[in-house]
Design a protein around this motif. Structure first.
Motif, PDB file in Angstrom:
ATOM      1  N   VAL A  15       0.813  -1.104   0.599  1.00 25.53           N
ATOM      2  CA  VAL A  15      -0.167  -0.154   0.023  1.00 25.53           C
ATOM      3  C   VAL A  15       0.482   1.134  -0.070  1.00 25.53           C
ATOM      4  O   VAL A  15       2.086   1.476   0.811  1.00 25.53           O
ATOM      5  CB  VAL A  15      -0.930   0.045   0.908  1.00 25.53           C
ATOM      6  CG1 VAL A  15      -1.658   1.518   1.265  1.00 25.53           C
ATOM      7  CG2 VAL A  15      -1.615  -1.175   1.256  1.00 25.53           C
ATOM      8  N   TYR A  16       0.807   2.035  -0.843  1.00 20.81           N
ATOM      9  CA  TYR A  16       1.223   3.397  -0.958  1.00 20.81           C
ATOM     10  C   TYR A  16      -0.022   4.559  -0.677  1.00 20.81           C
ATOM     11  O   TYR A  16      -0.817   4.488  -1.229  1.00 20.81           O
ATOM     12  CB  TYR A  16       1.882   4.046  -2.544  1.00 20.81           C
ATOM     13  CG  TYR A  16       2.547   2.916  -2.758  1.00 20.81           C
ATOM     14  CD1 TYR A  16       4.490   2.536  -2.437  1.00 20.81           C
ATOM     15  CD2 TYR A  16       2.189   1.499  -3.189  1.00 20.81           C
ATOM     16  CE1 TYR A  16       5.729   1.486  -2.818  1.00 20.81           C
ATOM     17  CE2 TYR A  16       3.647   0.413  -3.718  1.00 20.81           C
ATOM     18  CZ  TYR A  16       4.989   0.827  -3.479  1.00 20.81           C
ATOM     19  OH  TYR A  16       6.109  -1.009  -4.023  1.00 20.81           O
ATOM     20  N   ASP A  34       1.588   9.048  -9.763  1.00 17.73           N
ATOM     21  CA  ASP A  34       2.551   8.986 -10.360  1.00 17.73           C
ATOM     22  C   ASP A  34       3.897   8.188  -9.545  1.00 17.73           C
ATOM     23  O   ASP A  34       4.065   8.170  -8.213  1.00 17.73           O
ATOM     24  CB  ASP A  34       3.695  10.649 -10.018  1.00 17.73           C
ATOM     25  CG  ASP A  34       2.943  11.585 -11.585  1.00 17.73           C
ATOM     26  OD1 ASP A  34       3.090  11.198 -12.472  1.00 17.73           O
ATOM     27  OD2 ASP A  34       2.380  12.771 -10.937  1.00 17.73           O
ATOM     28  N   THR A  35       4.716   7.331 -10.274  1.00 24.09           N
ATOM     29  CA  THR A  35       5.897   6.301 -10.072  1.00 24.09           C
ATOM     30  C   THR A  35       7.166   6.652 -10.238  1.00 24.09           C
ATOM     31  O   THR A  35       6.946   7.322 -10.695  1.00 24.09           O
ATOM     32  CB  THR A  35       5.174   4.902 -10.086  1.00 24.09           C
ATOM     33  OG1 THR A  35       5.541   4.833 -11.525  1.00 24.09           O
ATOM     34  CG2 THR A  35       3.950   4.692  -9.681  1.00 24.09           C
ATOM     35  N   MET A  37       8.511   4.709 -12.091  1.00 20.61           N
ATOM     36  CA  MET A  37       8.319   4.412 -13.817  1.00 20.61           C
ATOM     37  C   MET A  37       7.480   4.974 -14.415  1.00 20.61           C
ATOM     38  O   MET A  37       7.705   5.893 -15.506  1.00 20.61           O
ATOM     39  CB  MET A  37       7.124   2.780 -13.596  1.00 20.61           C
ATOM     40  CG  MET A  37       8.302   1.831 -12.815  1.00 20.61           C
ATOM     41  SD  MET A  37       9.964   1.026 -13.759  1.00 20.61           S
ATOM     42  CE  MET A  37      10.433  -0.388 -11.965  1.00 20.61           C
ATOM     43  N   GLY A  38       6.979   5.816 -14.010  1.00 16.59           N
ATOM     44  CA  GLY A  38       5.935   6.649 -14.603  1.00 16.59           C
ATOM     45  C   GLY A  38       4.421   6.693 -14.621  1.00 16.59           C
ATOM     46  O   GLY A  38       4.484   6.385 -13.160  1.00 16.59           O
ATOM     47  N   LEU A  39       4.162   7.027 -14.775  1.00 15.77           N
ATOM     48  CA  LEU A  39       1.922   7.697 -14.906  1.00 15.77           C
ATOM     49  C   LEU A  39       1.837   6.568 -14.008  1.00 15.77           C
ATOM     50  O   LEU A  39       2.060   5.041 -15.635  1.00 15.77           O
ATOM     51  CB  LEU A  39       1.512   8.552 -15.928  1.00 15.77           C
ATOM     52  CG  LEU A  39       0.124   8.296 -15.149  1.00 15.77           C
ATOM     53  CD1 LEU A  39       0.013   8.972 -14.247  1.00 15.77           C
ATOM     54  CD2 LEU A  39       0.016   9.362 -16.809  1.00 15.77           C
ATOM     55  N   GLU A  40       1.151   5.889 -13.580  1.00 13.63           N
ATOM     56  CA  GLU A  40       0.383   4.463 -13.533  1.00 13.63           C
ATOM     57  C   GLU A  40      -1.098   4.472 -12.811  1.00 13.63           C
ATOM     58  O   GLU A  40      -1.681   5.492 -12.558  1.00 13.63           O
ATOM     59  CB  GLU A  40       1.084   3.057 -12.578  1.00 13.63           C
ATOM     60  CG  GLU A  40       2.326   2.878 -13.575  1.00 13.63           C
ATOM     61  CD  GLU A  40       3.109   2.105 -12.513  1.00 13.63           C
ATOM     62  OE1 GLU A  40       2.768   0.488 -12.800  1.00 13.63           O
ATOM     63  OE2 GLU A  40       4.111   1.686 -12.105  1.00 13.63           O
ATOM     64  N   LEU A  41      -1.763   3.572 -13.538  1.00 13.66           N
ATOM     65  CA  LEU A  41      -3.004   3.450 -12.847  1.00 13.66           C
ATOM     66  C   LEU A  41      -3.548   2.674 -11.160  1.00 13.66           C
ATOM     67  O   LEU A  41      -2.836   1.445 -11.405  1.00 13.66           O
ATOM     68  CB  LEU A  41      -4.154   2.446 -13.935  1.00 13.66           C
ATOM     69  CG  LEU A  41      -5.508   2.612 -13.411  1.00 13.66           C
ATOM     70  CD1 LEU A  41      -5.823   3.958 -13.539  1.00 13.66           C
ATOM     71  CD2 LEU A  41      -6.409   2.577 -15.062  1.00 13.66           C
ATOM     72  N   ALA A  42      -3.913   2.393 -10.215  1.00 12.73           N
ATOM     73  CA  ALA A  42      -4.195   2.308  -9.248  1.00 12.73           C
ATOM     74  C   ALA A  42      -4.913   2.510  -9.097  1.00 12.73           C
ATOM     75  O   ALA A  42      -5.785   3.063  -9.080  1.00 12.73           O
ATOM     76  CB  ALA A  42      -2.681   2.783  -8.260  1.00 12.73           C
ATOM     77  N   ILE A  63      -2.630  12.527  -6.385  1.00 14.40           N
ATOM     78  CA  ILE A  63      -2.868  11.624  -7.764  1.00 14.40           C
ATOM     79  C   ILE A  63      -3.218  12.505  -8.767  1.00 14.40           C
ATOM     80  O   ILE A  63      -3.164  14.093  -8.608  1.00 14.40           O
ATOM     81  CB  ILE A  63      -4.507  11.569  -6.908  1.00 14.40           C
ATOM     82  CG1 ILE A  63      -5.540  12.893  -6.467  1.00 14.40           C
ATOM     83  CG2 ILE A  63      -4.229  10.379  -5.686  1.00 14.40           C
ATOM     84  CD1 ILE A  63      -7.085  11.770  -6.747  1.00 14.40           C
ATOM     85  N   ARG A  64      -3.054  11.904  -9.963  1.00 15.64           N
ATOM     86  CA  ARG A  64      -3.080  13.224 -11.043  1.00 15.64           C
ATOM     87  C   ARG A  64      -4.281  13.042 -11.275  1.00 15.64           C
ATOM     88  O   ARG A  64      -5.168  13.535 -12.947  1.00 15.64           O
ATOM     89  CB  ARG A  64      -2.140  12.021 -12.002  1.00 15.64           C
ATOM     90  CG  ARG A  64      -0.903  12.571 -11.741  1.00 15.64           C
ATOM     91  CD  ARG A  64      -0.017  13.744 -12.452  1.00 15.64           C
ATOM     92  NE  ARG A  64      -0.401  14.225 -13.269  1.00 15.64           N
ATOM     93  CZ  ARG A  64       0.599  13.494 -14.444  1.00 15.64           C
ATOM     94  NH1 ARG A  64       1.278  13.083 -14.047  1.00 15.64           N
ATOM     95  NH2 ARG A  64       1.063  14.107 -15.667  1.00 15.64           N
TER      96      ARG A  64
END
Length: 273
Positions: A15-16, A34-35, A37-42, A63-64
């Motif tokens: 969990v982040y 944002d991670t 690695m880049g933009l991710e869906l969570a 969150i973006r």
């Protein structure tokens, strides 16, 4: 206090915490973050809640945005594409005869990067593989070497010697250090083949009760300690059963023979010397 949400990238993942801004989110909602690695869906694993800022180790990122139905469809399409990429990469690994086992392939949401996770017992020169994969998929390629323990955590359905699904596949998010010292302190068999999990490392469950053993070991006499019993006289602690708070004491009779007897820890007195 600060309002946060907790997100996960996989069902049994870590969990982040992120800053939800003005958004009020529910468990299961999908968000863009944002991670490294880049933009991710969570997806949201912990809905809006207030936490003490001292608990937060790093600066919170916001969150973006909140994912739409369309975004979720794109994410599903990415999974399908990643599965095809997995098969192609596996063929190329066999072609180049590289000593590595491919575990997972996944795209970032915008397909700006394709990440392949693998395990290997040795250092792998995969420069030619990366070049060819880059020319095939026309995106940035990253090959990440992971541990066997991480590999198991990304799988499903594996069972341990207890007969239950592996802890790392169900609820463990962080792998705590597990040592042989814990086996000794818990009076377990030093046969490491019985104490190792499917990953070949010491079982994570050895950690679960360790704090109890550590707490009780401070209160109970250690093996080798001289104690006095009203019924038996002076003796030496041979072993300790921490959970039962019992000790096994070695005594010597008048003929010089040794014998053992069990006591509750509070039934004997510890001698100063």
């Amino acid at each position: 206090m600060r309002t946060v949400i907790g997100v996960k990238f996989r069902d049994n993942g870590k969990v982040y915490y992120y800053d939800p801004g003005e958004s009020v989110l529910q468990e299961g909602d999908c968000v863009f973050v944002d991670t490294l690695m880049g933009l991710e869906l969570a997806y949201v694993a912990v809905a809006n809640k207030d936490v003490d800022e001292k608990v937060l180790k790093n600066e919170l990122k916001s969150i973006r945005g909140i994912a739409t139905i369309n975004d979720k469809k794109v994410a599903e399409d990415n999974k399908v594409a990643a599965k095809k990429a997995f098969g192609i990469c596996k063929e190329k690994i066999e072609y180049y005869k590289l000593p590595m086992t491919l575990i997972e392939a996944r795209y970032l949401f915008d397909k700006s990067k394709l990440i392949f996770s693998f395990t290997s017992d040795e250092r792998v020169d995969f420069r030619d593989l990366v070049k060819e994969l880059g020319s095939i998929f026309r995106t940035r390629i990253e090959l990440r070497q992971i541990s066997v323990r991480d590999q198991l955590s990304q799988m499903n359905g594996c069972c341990g010697i207890c007969g239950r699904e592996l802890c790392c596949q169900t609820f463990i998010n962080d792998f705590d250090t597990v040592s042989v010292k814990m086996i000794k302190e818990q009076n377990l068999s030093l046969n490491t083949s019985k104490m190792t999990g499917n990953c070949g490392k010491l079982m994570c469950c050895l950690r679960y009760e360790q704090n109890v053993y550590e707490d009780k070991s401070k209160k109970l006499p250690k093996p080798g300690t001289k104690v006095f019993s009203k019924t038996e006289g002076y003796g030496i602690v041979d072993s300790v059963e921490y959970l039962k708070e019992a000790i096994r004491v070695k005594f010597r009779d008048n003929e010089g023979n040794y014998y053992f007897k069990k006591f509750k820890a509070d039934e004997v007195n510890v001698c100063d010397k």
